[in-house]
Design an enzyme around this catalytic site. Structure first.
Site, PDB file in Angstrom:
ATOM      1  N   ARG A 163     -50.862  27.278 -25.712  1.00 16.14           N
ATOM      2  CA  ARG A 163     -50.992  26.570 -24.434  1.00 16.14           C
ATOM      3  C   ARG A 163     -49.853  26.987 -23.494  1.00 16.14           C
ATOM      4  O   ARG A 163     -50.058  27.682 -22.526  1.00 16.14           O
ATOM      5  CB  ARG A 163     -50.984  25.045 -24.673  1.00 16.14           C
ATOM      6  CG  ARG A 163     -51.596  24.239 -23.538  1.00 16.14           C
ATOM      7  CD  ARG A 163     -50.703  24.078 -22.335  1.00 16.14           C
ATOM      8  NE  ARG A 163     -49.446  23.410 -22.663  1.00 16.14           N
ATOM      9  CZ  ARG A 163     -48.426  23.316 -21.838  1.00 16.14           C
ATOM     10  NH1 ARG A 163     -48.490  23.838 -20.629  1.00 16.14           N
ATOM     11  NH2 ARG A 163     -47.307  22.726 -22.207  1.00 16.14           N
ATOM     12  N   ASP A 164     -48.657  26.612 -23.829  1.00 14.83           N
ATOM     13  CA  ASP A 164     -47.538  26.833 -22.911  1.00 14.83           C
ATOM     14  C   ASP A 164     -47.252  28.320 -22.728  1.00 14.83           C
ATOM     15  O   ASP A 164     -46.952  28.781 -21.616  1.00 14.83           O
ATOM     16  CB  ASP A 164     -46.284  26.128 -23.466  1.00 14.83           C
ATOM     17  CG  ASP A 164     -45.363  25.653 -22.362  1.00 14.83           C
ATOM     18  OD1 ASP A 164     -45.541  26.095 -21.218  1.00 14.83           O
ATOM     19  OD2 ASP A 164     -44.458  24.852 -22.643  1.00 14.83           O
ATOM     20  N   HIS A 183     -37.113  24.400 -23.110  1.00 14.02           N
ATOM     21  CA  HIS A 183     -37.234  25.760 -22.584  1.00 14.02           C
ATOM     22  C   HIS A 183     -35.852  26.414 -22.611  1.00 14.02           C
ATOM     23  O   HIS A 183     -34.835  25.753 -22.447  1.00 14.02           O
ATOM     24  CB  HIS A 183     -37.799  25.731 -21.157  1.00 14.02           C
ATOM     25  CG  HIS A 183     -39.290  25.553 -21.126  1.00 14.02           C
ATOM     26  ND1 HIS A 183     -40.138  26.406 -20.480  1.00 14.02           N
ATOM     27  CD2 HIS A 183     -40.082  24.619 -21.695  1.00 14.02           C
ATOM     28  CE1 HIS A 183     -41.394  26.013 -20.636  1.00 14.02           C
ATOM     29  NE2 HIS A 183     -41.388  24.907 -21.364  1.00 14.02           N
ATOM     30  N   ASN A 224     -40.341  28.757 -23.505  1.00 15.87           N
ATOM     31  CA  ASN A 224     -39.920  27.891 -24.613  1.00 15.87           C
ATOM     32  C   ASN A 224     -39.010  28.653 -25.569  1.00 15.87           C
ATOM     33  O   ASN A 224     -39.114  29.871 -25.699  1.00 15.87           O
ATOM     34  CB  ASN A 224     -41.144  27.500 -25.446  1.00 15.87           C
ATOM     35  CG  ASN A 224     -42.052  26.567 -24.704  1.00 15.87           C
ATOM     36  OD1 ASN A 224     -41.865  25.368 -24.745  1.00 15.87           O
ATOM     37  ND2 ASN A 224     -43.017  27.114 -23.999  1.00 15.87           N
ATOM     38  N   CYS A 241     -41.111  30.323 -16.648  1.00 17.58           N
ATOM     39  CA  CYS A 241     -40.714  29.229 -15.776  1.00 17.58           C
ATOM     40  C   CYS A 241     -41.324  29.520 -14.415  1.00 17.58           C
ATOM     41  O   CYS A 241     -41.055  30.570 -13.829  1.00 17.58           O
ATOM     42  CB  CYS A 241     -39.187  29.180 -15.701  1.00 17.58           C
ATOM     43  SG  CYS A 241     -38.583  27.962 -14.544  1.00 17.58           S
ATOM     44  N   HIS A 246     -39.123  19.145 -26.220  1.00 20.51           N
ATOM     45  CA  HIS A 246     -39.828  20.351 -25.779  1.00 20.51           C
ATOM     46  C   HIS A 246     -38.821  21.111 -24.916  1.00 20.51           C
ATOM     47  O   HIS A 246     -38.579  20.740 -23.766  1.00 20.51           O
ATOM     48  CB  HIS A 246     -41.068  19.916 -24.985  1.00 20.51           C
ATOM     49  CG  HIS A 246     -41.854  21.043 -24.403  1.00 20.51           C
ATOM     50  ND1 HIS A 246     -42.994  21.529 -25.003  1.00 20.51           N
ATOM     51  CD2 HIS A 246     -41.683  21.785 -23.267  1.00 20.51           C
ATOM     52  CE1 HIS A 246     -43.493  22.515 -24.258  1.00 20.51           C
ATOM     53  NE2 HIS A 246     -42.717  22.688 -23.199  1.00 20.51           N
TER      54      HIS A 246
HETATM   55 ZN    ZN Z   1     -43.198  23.851 -21.577  1.00 15.73          ZN
END
Ligand code: ZN
Length: 314
Positions: free
Chosen positions: A15-16, A209, A249, A240, A207
């Protein structure tokens, strides 16, 4: 330093990580990667996001991907859900858990959700009710929890207000996200400790980054506060939106390796994760960001070069 003996790492690359890639990855490719990641031993994976297909074309295949993967017992499949329509698709795809997205600040929330933080929270009410009917678990989140690119510091009162609303919704599991890498260890500890003072029954995950190289230090700060749930992305994939060349991440392999070196068990097969990271690096060389792929494991010793002839010696 007293640290938890075991942690749970949720893999969020599908996902991310994928969401921030400009090239569309075919669903079959995603299915192969998710299946491989599931075999690594992650107890939880964020596999997709049920956003509007036009808003995030990369996630338009959410249902197809979820229907195509080999479900594995013991692996919780999580997906992001922004609205009721997305929730219905998520329920139809049999996800185990949905994650609600909420920004700590109004500026970030207006940009992401077209609503202030509290307006966005109001919109969660029917979602939570519908999820309950279908037995889908719901987890909350607070994006830009440790700093907002528009507003800077986030006052603790803001977190407390958000948690109060989450509590009213019956949600006690919250992901605290350092969305743009503005956190530092002292702040991580302060935020967690302060919220926990008022809401001791809440269960927080982190979570993080690695936008400014602080993610592992922040993870350790979380560990010291007793946090045992973390997100990470294999190969460090992701980015980002406010800094095109910045890291995403923390890489799963870096987090797993670091924790295991400290004696904190993850239950994940690091070599298998590194294999997937390598595979992704070959496909997306520009977007991969992993210390372990560059340097290898600390315990992978290199052959001693032996005695060397020094300059000037005969
Ligand atoms: Zn994220």
């Amino acid at each position: 330093m007293t640290l938890p003996s075991n942690v749970n790492i949720a893999e969020v690359c599908p996902r991310d990580g994928f969401q921030s890639l400009p090239e569309k990855i075919p669903p079959n490719e995603k299915i192969v990667i998710i299946n491989r990641l599931m075999e690594c031993g992650f107890p939880q994976m964020e596999v997709t996001s049920f956003v509007h297909p036009k808003a995030v074309p990369q996630m338009s295949d959410a249902q197809e991907v979820l229907n195509g993967i080999n479900r594995k017992q013991g692996v919780t499949l999580r997906a992001l859900v922004p609205n009721l329509k997305g929730l219905e698709r998520a329920i139809a795809s049999n996800v185990d858990k949905i994650k609600l997205m909420l920004s700590a600040t109004d500026s970030h929330s207006l940009y992401n959700a077209n609503a202030t933080t509290m307006e966005a929270m109001d919109k969660f009410i029917p979602l939570v009710e519908r999820a309950k009917e279908s037995d889908t678990k719901v987890t909350g989140s607070i994006s830009v929890a440790f700093g907002c690119p528009y507003e800077g510091d986030v006052p603790i009162e803001r977190h407390l207000k958000i948690c109060q609303r989450y509590q009213e919704l019956g949600i006690h599991e919250i992901s605290l996200a350092d969305t743009t890498g503005m956190a530092h260890p002292v702040l991580v500890k302060k935020v967690i400790a302060s919220i926990r003072d008022s809401y001791p029954e809440f269960h927080f995950s982190l979570h993080l980054h690695n936008t400014r190289g602080m993610a592992f230090a922040n993870a350790v700060a979380g560990l010291e506060e007793g946090i045992i749930d973390f997100d990470s992305s294999v190969g460090g994939l992701g980015g980002c939106p406010y800094a095109p060349n910045a890291s995403g991440n923390i890489a799963s392999e870096d987090l797993i390796h670091g924790f295991e070196e400290m004696g904190v068990k993850t239950g994940i097969n690091l070599d298998a994760v590194m294999d997937v990271a390598k595979y992704l690096e070959d496909i997306f060389p520009k977007y991969s960001d992993s210390f372990l792929l560059k340097a290898g494991k600390s315990k992978s010793l290199v052959k001693a070069p032996g005695k060397q002839k020094k300059i000037g010696e005969n």
